[in-house]
Design a protein around this motif. Structure first.
Motif, PDB file in Angstrom:
ATOM      1  N   UNK A  80       0.874  -1.176   0.000  1.00 51.40           N
ATOM      2  CA  UNK A  80       0.000   0.000   0.000  1.00 51.40           C
ATOM      3  C   UNK A  80       0.916   1.234   0.000  1.00 51.40           C
ATOM      4  N   UNK A  81       0.765   2.087  -0.962  1.00 48.97           N
ATOM      5  CA  UNK A  81       1.560   3.313  -1.036  1.00 48.97           C
ATOM      6  C   UNK A  81       0.646   4.354  -1.676  1.00 48.97           C
ATOM      7  N   UNK A  82       0.195   5.341  -0.861  1.00 46.53           N
ATOM      8  CA  UNK A  82      -0.812   6.278  -1.376  1.00 46.53           C
ATOM      9  C   UNK A  82      -0.343   6.996  -2.643  1.00 46.53           C
ATOM     10  N   UNK A  83       0.958   7.161  -2.771  1.00 45.38           N
ATOM     11  CA  UNK A  83       1.548   7.838  -3.927  1.00 45.38           C
ATOM     12  C   UNK A  83       1.036   7.250  -5.253  1.00 45.38           C
ATOM     13  N   UNK A  84       0.806   5.940  -5.273  1.00 42.13           N
ATOM     14  CA  UNK A  84       0.436   5.294  -6.549  1.00 42.13           C
ATOM     15  C   UNK A  84      -0.939   5.736  -7.044  1.00 42.13           C
ATOM     16  N   UNK A  85      -1.749   6.300  -6.163  1.00 41.24           N
ATOM     17  CA  UNK A  85      -3.085   6.769  -6.572  1.00 41.24           C
ATOM     18  C   UNK A  85      -3.095   8.276  -6.804  1.00 41.24           C
ATOM     19  N   UNK A  86      -1.925   8.884  -6.877  1.00 34.73           N
ATOM     20  CA  UNK A  86      -1.848  10.347  -6.937  1.00 34.73           C
ATOM     21  C   UNK A  86      -1.172  10.867  -8.206  1.00 34.73           C
ATOM     22  N   UNK A  87      -1.032  10.007  -9.201  1.00 36.66           N
ATOM     23  CA  UNK A  87      -0.248  10.409 -10.379  1.00 36.66           C
ATOM     24  C   UNK A  87      -1.028  10.232 -11.677  1.00 36.66           C
ATOM     25  N   UNK A  88      -0.636  11.032 -12.671  1.00 37.10           N
ATOM     26  CA  UNK A  88      -1.163  10.905 -14.032  1.00 37.10           C
ATOM     27  C   UNK A  88       0.011  10.918 -14.997  1.00 37.10           C
ATOM     28  N   UNK A  89      -0.149  10.209 -16.114  1.00 39.58           N
ATOM     29  CA  UNK A  89       0.842  10.322 -17.195  1.00 39.58           C
ATOM     30  C   UNK A  89       0.237  11.119 -18.331  1.00 39.58           C
ATOM     31  N   UNK A  90       0.966  12.153 -18.734  1.00 34.25           N
ATOM     32  CA  UNK A  90       0.508  13.024 -19.818  1.00 34.25           C
ATOM     33  C   UNK A  90       1.497  12.924 -20.972  1.00 34.25           C
ATOM     34  N   UNK A  91       0.997  12.601 -22.148  1.00 32.43           N
ATOM     35  CA  UNK A  91       1.871  12.537 -23.322  1.00 32.43           C
ATOM     36  C   UNK A  91       1.822  13.881 -24.043  1.00 32.43           C
ATOM     37  N   UNK A  92       2.960  14.319 -24.621  1.00 28.94           N
ATOM     38  CA  UNK A  92       2.964  15.615 -25.315  1.00 28.94           C
ATOM     39  C   UNK A  92       3.319  15.484 -26.798  1.00 28.94           C
ATOM     40  N   UNK A  93       2.784  14.424 -27.424  1.00 26.63           N
ATOM     41  CA  UNK A  93       3.090  14.199 -28.844  1.00 26.63           C
ATOM     42  C   UNK A  93       2.156  14.924 -29.803  1.00 26.63           C
ATOM     43  N   UNK A  94       1.060  15.411 -29.305  1.00 27.31           N
ATOM     44  CA  UNK A  94       0.096  16.073 -30.186  1.00 27.31           C
ATOM     45  C   UNK A  94       0.511  17.540 -30.367  1.00 27.31           C
ATOM     46  N   UNK A  95      -0.136  18.247 -31.309  1.00 26.11           N
ATOM     47  CA  UNK A  95       0.251  19.639 -31.569  1.00 26.11           C
ATOM     48  C   UNK A  95       0.169  20.521 -30.314  1.00 26.11           C
ATOM     49  N   UNK A  96       1.015  21.569 -30.334  1.00 28.35           N
ATOM     50  CA  UNK A  96       1.167  22.465 -29.178  1.00 28.35           C
ATOM     51  C   UNK A  96      -0.175  23.001 -28.659  1.00 28.35           C
ATOM     52  N   UNK A  97      -1.064  23.406 -29.602  1.00 32.16           N
ATOM     53  CA  UNK A  97      -2.350  24.005 -29.191  1.00 32.16           C
ATOM     54  C   UNK A  97      -3.198  22.973 -28.450  1.00 32.16           C
ATOM     55  N   UNK A  98      -3.100  21.731 -28.885  1.00 32.34           N
ATOM     56  CA  UNK A  98      -3.886  20.671 -28.226  1.00 32.34           C
ATOM     57  C   UNK A  98      -3.356  20.400 -26.813  1.00 32.34           C
ATOM     58  N   UNK A  99      -2.046  20.438 -26.665  1.00 30.10           N
ATOM     59  CA  UNK A  99      -1.450  20.221 -25.339  1.00 30.10           C
ATOM     60  C   UNK A  99      -1.846  21.378 -24.407  1.00 30.10           C
ATOM     61  N   UNK A 100      -1.817  22.597 -24.958  1.00 27.45           N
ATOM     62  CA  UNK A 100      -2.206  23.768 -24.148  1.00 27.45           C
ATOM     63  C   UNK A 100      -3.657  23.614 -23.689  1.00 27.45           C
ATOM     64  N   UNK A 101      -4.516  23.164 -24.626  1.00 30.63           N
ATOM     65  CA  UNK A 101      -5.926  22.955 -24.284  1.00 30.63           C
ATOM     66  C   UNK A 101      -6.049  21.890 -23.194  1.00 30.63           C
ATOM     67  N   UNK A 102      -5.288  20.820 -23.342  1.00 27.54           N
ATOM     68  CA  UNK A 102      -5.340  19.734 -22.371  1.00 27.54           C
ATOM     69  C   UNK A 102      -4.931  20.205 -20.980  1.00 27.54           C
ATOM     70  N   UNK A 103      -3.866  21.023 -20.906  1.00 25.95           N
ATOM     71  CA  UNK A 103      -3.394  21.521 -19.596  1.00 25.95           C
ATOM     72  C   UNK A 103      -4.477  22.398 -18.962  1.00 25.95           C
ATOM     73  N   UNK A 104      -5.146  23.199 -19.796  1.00 23.03           N
ATOM     74  CA  UNK A 104      -6.234  24.050 -19.288  1.00 23.03           C
ATOM     75  C   UNK A 104      -7.373  23.197 -18.735  1.00 23.03           C
ATOM     76  N   UNK A 105      -7.749  22.169 -19.509  1.00 22.86           N
ATOM     77  CA  UNK A 105      -8.847  21.296 -19.070  1.00 22.86           C
ATOM     78  C   UNK A 105      -8.469  20.633 -17.747  1.00 22.86           C
ATOM     79  N   UNK A 106      -7.237  20.164 -17.648  1.00 24.14           N
ATOM     80  CA  UNK A 106      -6.794  19.521 -16.404  1.00 24.14           C
ATOM     81  C   UNK A 106      -6.930  20.483 -15.226  1.00 24.14           C
ATOM     82  N   UNK A 107      -6.482  21.729 -15.437  1.00 22.12           N
ATOM     83  CA  UNK A 107      -6.566  22.715 -14.348  1.00 22.12           C
ATOM     84  C   UNK A 107      -8.029  22.956 -13.959  1.00 22.12           C
TER      85      UNK A 107
END
Ligand code: PLP
Length: 416
Positions: free
Chosen positions: A383-410
Motif C-alpha cells: 500500500x503506497x498512497x503515492x500510486x493513486x496520486x499520479x497521471x501520465x501526460x503525453x505531449x506528442x500532439x500539436x502544441x495548441x492541443x497540449x495547451x488545451x489539455x493543460x487548461x482542461x486539467x486545471x
C-alpha cells in the motif's frame, strides 16, 4: 464458455487494453474536440517522415526490393542482413562486441517482452517458480499482464527525491532491492515509460553488477533511448556490455509503430535462438517492411542523424513547451513533475489526490484523455498512497492541443 487460464489472463480487462482503446477512440472521434494526452503514439516528426518517404520511393524504384519486403517471409530471427546491420551499428555506436547471432527481431518490442518474460519467468522445467522483478516502480503498463502465470511479477518502491520547485525524481532504493533466489529476470525501461526519467549511469552500472553477481538476465527496455530512437535529453550513456544483458530496441518511437518492429539484443546468443524459435511457433516470421526501410539507415549515417539530432531535437522542444504550459496551468497548486529526461511524457504527482482513476474519468468527460498513474505499478503489492496520486501526460500532439489539455486539467482539478 470456459476459458483457459492463460486465455482468461490475456483476454480479460487490462490496463494496456484500456489505454489502446482510449487512444483509438479519441483518434476516431476527431482531435478538435479532444485533447489526446493519453496514448503512447509517437509524434509525426516531419524529418523522419521525409526519410521514410524517400526510402520507400527508392525501394519502389529498385527492382526486387519492395517485392522482397512484401512478398517473402523472413527467417524467424529476422532478416539476416538487417540483424547484421544492427550488430554493426551497435559495435560502432556503443562499442559492444555483438554479432547478428545476438540479435533477434520480434513483432514489436511488446511481443519481444512477452516472449522473454515467458521464456525466463513462471514455473521452470525444474518445477521452481521464477519471477520478473522491477527494481523500481512506476514501470511500463505493458509489462503488467504479460505472464502466462499469475503472481509472477514483483517490484520495489523507489526513493522519492525533490529536485527543485515542483520537480522530483525517483531513485532505485539500493538497500531495498533484494532479488532473493526466485528471480528469473530483472527489467527496467530506460528512459522510463511512464515517468520519463532516464536511469542514471551509476544506477545502471549497479543493476548490471547485481544481475552478474546473481546470475540473472537484465532487460533494459530501450524503446525510447540510446542510440536510437534517441529520445534522451539528459547526459546519459548506453550501458557497458554484459553477457547478462538483453537490450530491447524498437522502431516504434522512431516514428514507425505501424511496421511492428522490435529488436532484442541478447548477451547470450542462446537466448536469441530461443526467442527466434518462439517467433516461429507464434507468428512464423516478423513484419519485414520496417527492417527493409531502416537497414540502409544503419549503415549510411541516416540513423545517426535521426537518433542524435532529429528525434531528440523535436521532442526536447516539445517537452519544454509542454512543461511550461503545465506549470502555467497548475500555478498556485500543489504538484510535482518528474524530471523529464527522455521519452515524451510528463509524470504528474498531485499530493492531495485520493483517486487517480476518478480524476481520469473526470478529465475524459471534459474532453481530455490521460492515463491514470496507478496502472504503472506492475507487481507492486504494498500500500503506497503515492500510486493513486499520479497521471501520465503525453505531449506528442500539436502544441495548441497540449495547451488545451493543460487548461482542461486545471479546470477539472479546480472543480474537484
Ligand atoms: N516498452 C516500452 C517502455 C514502451 O513504452 C512501449 C510502447 O509504448 C513498448 C515497449 C512497446 O513498443 P512496441 O511494441 O511498439 O515496440
Amino acid at each position: 464458455m470456459v476459458w483457459s487460464r492463460i486465455g482468461a489472463r490475456l483476454s480479460g480487462r487490462s490496463g494496456i487494453l484500456e489505454l489502446m482503446d482510449d487512444l483509438g477512440q479519441a483518434l476516431a472521434d476527431g482531435t478538435d474536440t479532444v485533447a489526446m494526452m493519453g496514448g503512447g503514439n509517437p509524434a509525426h516528426v516531419p524529418a523522419v517522415e521525409e526519410a521514410w518517404r524517400a526510402r520507400l520511393t527508392q525501394m519502389m524504384a529498385t527492382p526486387g526490393e519492395i517485392e522482397h519486403a512484401l512478398g517473402d517471409y523472413d527467417p524467424p530471427a529476422g532478416r539476416t542482413s538487417f540483424r547484421q546491420a544492427v550488430a554493426t551499428y551497435l559495435q560502432q555506436q556503443c562499442g559492444w562486441p555483438v554479432t547478428a547471432e545476438h540479435v533477434v527481431v520480434t513483432a514489436g518490442s511488446q511481443t519481444g517482452c512477452f516472449l522473454l518474460f515467458n521464456l525466463l519467468a513462471g514455473t521452470g522445467e525444474d518445477g521452481r517458480l521464477r519471477r520478473v522483478g522491477f527494481p523500481m516502480v512506476p514501470e511500463y503498463i505493458g509489462y503488467a499482464d504479460q505472464l502466462a502465470e499469475p503472481g509472477v511479477l514483483t517490484a520495489w518502491q523507489p526513493r522519492v527525491e525533490a529536485t527543485g520547485e515542483h520537480r522530483f525524481r525517483y531513485r532505485i532504493d539500493r538497500d531495498a532491492v533484494d532479488p532473493g533466489d526466485d528471480l528469473g529476470l530483472l527489467a527496467v525501461s530506460r528512459p522510463c515509460n511512464p515517468t520519463a526519467g532516464c536511469l542514471e549511469d551509476d544506477d545502471l552500472d549497479w543493476l548490471i553488477d547485481l544481475a552478474v553477481q546473481r546470475g540473472l538476465v537484465l532487460l533494459i527496455d530501450n524503446a525510447y533511448g540510446l542510440p536510437f530512437p534517441g529520445a534522451v535529453y539528459a547526459e546519459r550513456r548506453p550501458p557497458a556490455w554484459s553477457d547478462h544483458l538483453v537490450y530491447g530496441l524498437s522502431l516504434s518511437k522512431l516514428g514507425l509503430p505501424g511496421t511492428r518492429t522490435g529488436i532484442m539484443v541478447c548477451g547470450d546468443p542462446q537466448l536469441a535462438r530461443r526467442l527466434a524459435a518462439m517467433n516461429a511457433v507464434i507468428g512464423l516470421a516478423n513484419p519485414s517492411l520496417g527492417q527493409a526501410i531502416v537497414e540502409p539507415w544503419l549503415l549510411d549515417g541516416t540513423m545517426d542523424r535521426l537518433g542524435s539530432e532529429v528525434v531528440p531535437g523535436f521532442y526536447r522542444a516539445a517537452r519544454d513547451t509542454a512543461l511550461a504550459q503545465l506549470d502555467r496551468a497548475l500555478a498556485g497548486r500543489e504538484y510535482a513533475v518528474h524530471e523529464p529526461d527522455g521519452a515524451f511524457f510528463l509524470w504528474l504527482h498531485l499530493p492531495g489526490l485520493a483517486d487517480d482513476r476518478a480524476l481520469y474519468r473526470a478529465c475524459k468527460a471534459a474532453g481530455l484523455v490521460v492515463v491514470p498513474g496507478s496502472y504503472f505499478f506492475p507487481g507492486f503489492a504494498r500500500a503506497w498512497h503515492h500510486r493513486h496520486q499520479c497521471l501520465r501526460l503525453s505531449y506528442c500532439r500539436p502544441e495548441a492541443e497540449i495547451a488545451r489539455g493543460c487548461q482542461v486539467l486545471a479546470q477539472v482539478l479546480a472543480a474537484t
